[in-house]
Design an enzyme around this catalytic site. Structure first.
Site, PDB file in Angstrom:
ATOM      1  N   GLY A  29      44.767  18.561   5.574  1.00 29.57           N
ATOM      2  CA  GLY A  29      44.716  17.565   4.514  1.00 29.57           C
ATOM      3  C   GLY A  29      45.832  16.540   4.672  1.00 29.57           C
ATOM      4  O   GLY A  29      46.143  16.094   5.777  1.00 29.57           O
TER       5      GLY A  29
ATOM      6  N   GLU B  82      42.985   9.624  34.220  1.00 25.59           N
ATOM      7  CA  GLU B  82      42.327  10.169  35.419  1.00 25.59           C
ATOM      8  C   GLU B  82      40.803  10.084  35.332  1.00 25.59           C
ATOM      9  O   GLU B  82      40.077  10.972  35.763  1.00 25.59           O
ATOM     10  CB  GLU B  82      42.804  11.601  35.698  1.00 25.59           C
ATOM     11  CG  GLU B  82      44.288  11.626  36.045  1.00 25.59           C
ATOM     12  CD  GLU B  82      44.765  12.946  36.587  1.00 25.59           C
ATOM     13  OE1 GLU B  82      44.017  13.605  37.333  1.00 25.59           O
ATOM     14  OE2 GLU B  82      45.915  13.312  36.272  1.00 25.59           O
TER      15      GLU B  82
END
Length: 379
Positions: A339, A363
C-alpha cells in the site's frame, strides 16, 4: 521436472545468499541513495571468487559452471540489484568476450586481473544513436601503420567510469555492414579514452553507468579481440550468455520482492486480522510464486544448455524475457501489497520496483527478445 541442483551448486547459492544477507542488504538503501558503485564490495566479492566466475582456474578464476553462475547472480540480486548487475556484466560481457575470442596472450594478460578484481571490466557496444540496432554503431577504428585509432562515443556502459579494462566494438570496414565491426581491448589510462557523462538512473543506482568517449585513441594491433570483422558476431554470442545472467538477476529481484511481500502481509493488520488472510492478497502472492518458479526453470534450462555446449539462443531469450517481466510483476504486486508504505523508501520494495525495470531493457529489450524468439520458432 523441477531443476535438481548438485551439492556444489547448492553450496554456491547458499554461500552467496549468506554474503548478500550480511554484506549487501543492510547497505542497499544507502548505496541506492548515493547513486555510485560501492567500491568497498570489490574485495569481499573477490574473496568469494565472483569476479572470475567465467575465467578458467589456470588463469586465476573460479571457472564455475553456468548454472552455478546463474545461482550466484540470483543470490546477489536478492541482496542488491546494482551490485549483481556489476558482477554479471563484468563476467558475462567483458571477461566472457575475452574468454570466447581472446588470444592466449590476451587471456594471460587480462583475465587474471579481471578475476581478482584488480581491474573491473566494461563492455562497450551501445551508442547514443544505436541501441537495439547494435549493427548501426558509428564508432570507427582506422588503421594507422601498426596501430588502430578509435573515435566514437559509447553509452550506458556498466562500469564505464571505474573499469580498468574495456572491450570496445568499432567499425573497421564501413562498407561491410555488421561484418565490418571488430572488437578491441582498451586499457584505462590509454590516451584518447575519456569518461563522459555519469548517468543518474531510475534504478540499479549502485551500479556505475557512464559514457565512454574515444578521441583519436590509439591501440596496438594486438589489442584487436578476435578476427577482423568478427566483432559483431562474437558480441551477439556474448549477449546470449549475458541474457541468462539478466534472467537470473531478475529472478533474484523477484524473489526479494516476494519475500518482502510475504513478510509484510503477515505483519500488517487490517479489519482486525493480518492482510495475509485476505484472498486478494493471497492470489497476488500465489501468482508471483508460480511465475517466479516458472522463470527459474527457464533460466536454469538455458544455463544448463550453455554448460553442456548445446545451442541456447532461443532458450536464453525466453528466459530473459519471461524472468524480467515476471519479476517486474512481482515487484509491482509487492508495492501494491505494501500500500502506501510501498511508495516510500523505508521499505525495500520501492527500490526493487525501480531496479527491476532495467531487466526488461538491458542486453536486449523485451521487444528484441520477442523478435529473436519468433525468428527461431519460424525457422
Amino acid at each position: 521436472m523441477r531443476v535438481e541442483y548438485t551439492e556444489d551448486q547448492r553450496l554456491v547459492h547458499q554461500t552467496v545468499r549468506e554474503f548478500a544477507a550480511r554484506e549487501l542488504r543492510p547497505r542497499a538503501r544507502a548505496w541506492d541513495a548515493a547513486g555510485a558503485f560501492p567500491e568497498e564490495v570489490v574485495a569481499p566479492i573477490a574473496r568469494l571468487g565472483l569476479w572470475g566466475m567465467t575465467v578458467p582456474p589456470e588463469l586465476g578464476g573460479a571457472g564455475i559452471d553456468a548454472v552455478s553462475m546463474a545461482l550466484a547472480i540470483e543470490a546477489l540480486a536478492w541482496g542488491d540489484g546494482g551490485v549483481a548487475l556489476s558482477v554479471a556484466a563484468h563476467n558475462s560481457l567483458c571477461a566472457g568476450h575475452i574468454v570466447r575470442a581472446g588470444t592466449a596472450e590476451q587471456k594471460r594478460r587480462y583475465l587474471p586481473r579481471l578475476a581478482s578484481g584488480e581491474d573491473l571490466g566494461a563492455w562497450c557496444l551501445t551508442e547514443p544513436d544505436s541501441g537495439s540496432d547494435a549493427a548501426g554503431l558509428a564508432t570507427r577504428a582506422v588503421r594507422r601503420g601498426d596501430r588502430w585509432v578509435l573515435n566514437g562515443t559509447k553509452a550506458f556502459v556498466t562500469q564505464g567510469s571505474i573499469a580498468g579494462v574495456y572491450v570496445v566494438m568499432a567499425r573497421t570496414d564501413p562498407d561491410a555492414g555488421h561484418r565490418g565491426i571488430s572488437a578491441f581491448i582498451v586499457e584505462r589510462g590509454t590516451p584518447g579514452l575519456r569518461i563522459g557523462k555519469h548517468e543518474d538512473k531510475l534504478g540499479m543506482r549502485s551500479s556505475d553507468t557512464a559514457e565512454v568517449v574515444f578521441e583519436d585513441c590509439e591501440v596496438a594491433e594486438e589489442q584487436m579481440l578476435g578476427a577482423p570483422g568478427e566483432g559483431f558476431r562474437d558480441a551477439m554470442r556474448v549477449l546470449e550468455g549475458g541474457r541468462i545472467g539478466i534472467g537470473a538477476l531478475a529472478l533474484g529481484l523477484g524473489r526479494a520482492a516476494l519475500d518482502a511481500a510475504v513478510a509484510y502481509a503477515r505483519e500488517r493488520r487490517a479489519f482486525g486480522r493480518p492482510i495475509a488472510e485476505f484472498q486478494a492478497i493471497q492470489w497476488m502472492l500465489a501468482d508471483t510464486a508460480t511465475e517466479l518458479d516458472a522463470a527459474e526453470l527457464l533460466v536454469m534450462e538455458a544455463a544448463a544448455r550453455a554448460q553442456h555446449g548445446r545451442p541456447y539462443r532461443l532458450e536464453s531469450s525466453m528466459a530473459k524475457l519471461f524472468a524480467s517481466e515476471a519479476a517486474a510483476r512481482a515487484a509491482s504486486r509487492a508495492v501494491q501489497i505494501h500500500g502506501g508504505y510501498g511508495f516510500i523508501k523505508d521499505y525495500p520494495v520501492e527500490r526493487i520496483y525501480r531496479d527491476v525495470k532495467l531487466c526488461e531493457i538491458g542486453e536486449g529489450t523485451s521487444e528484441v527478445q520477442r523478435l529473436i524468439i519468433a525468428r527461431e520458432v519460424l525457422a
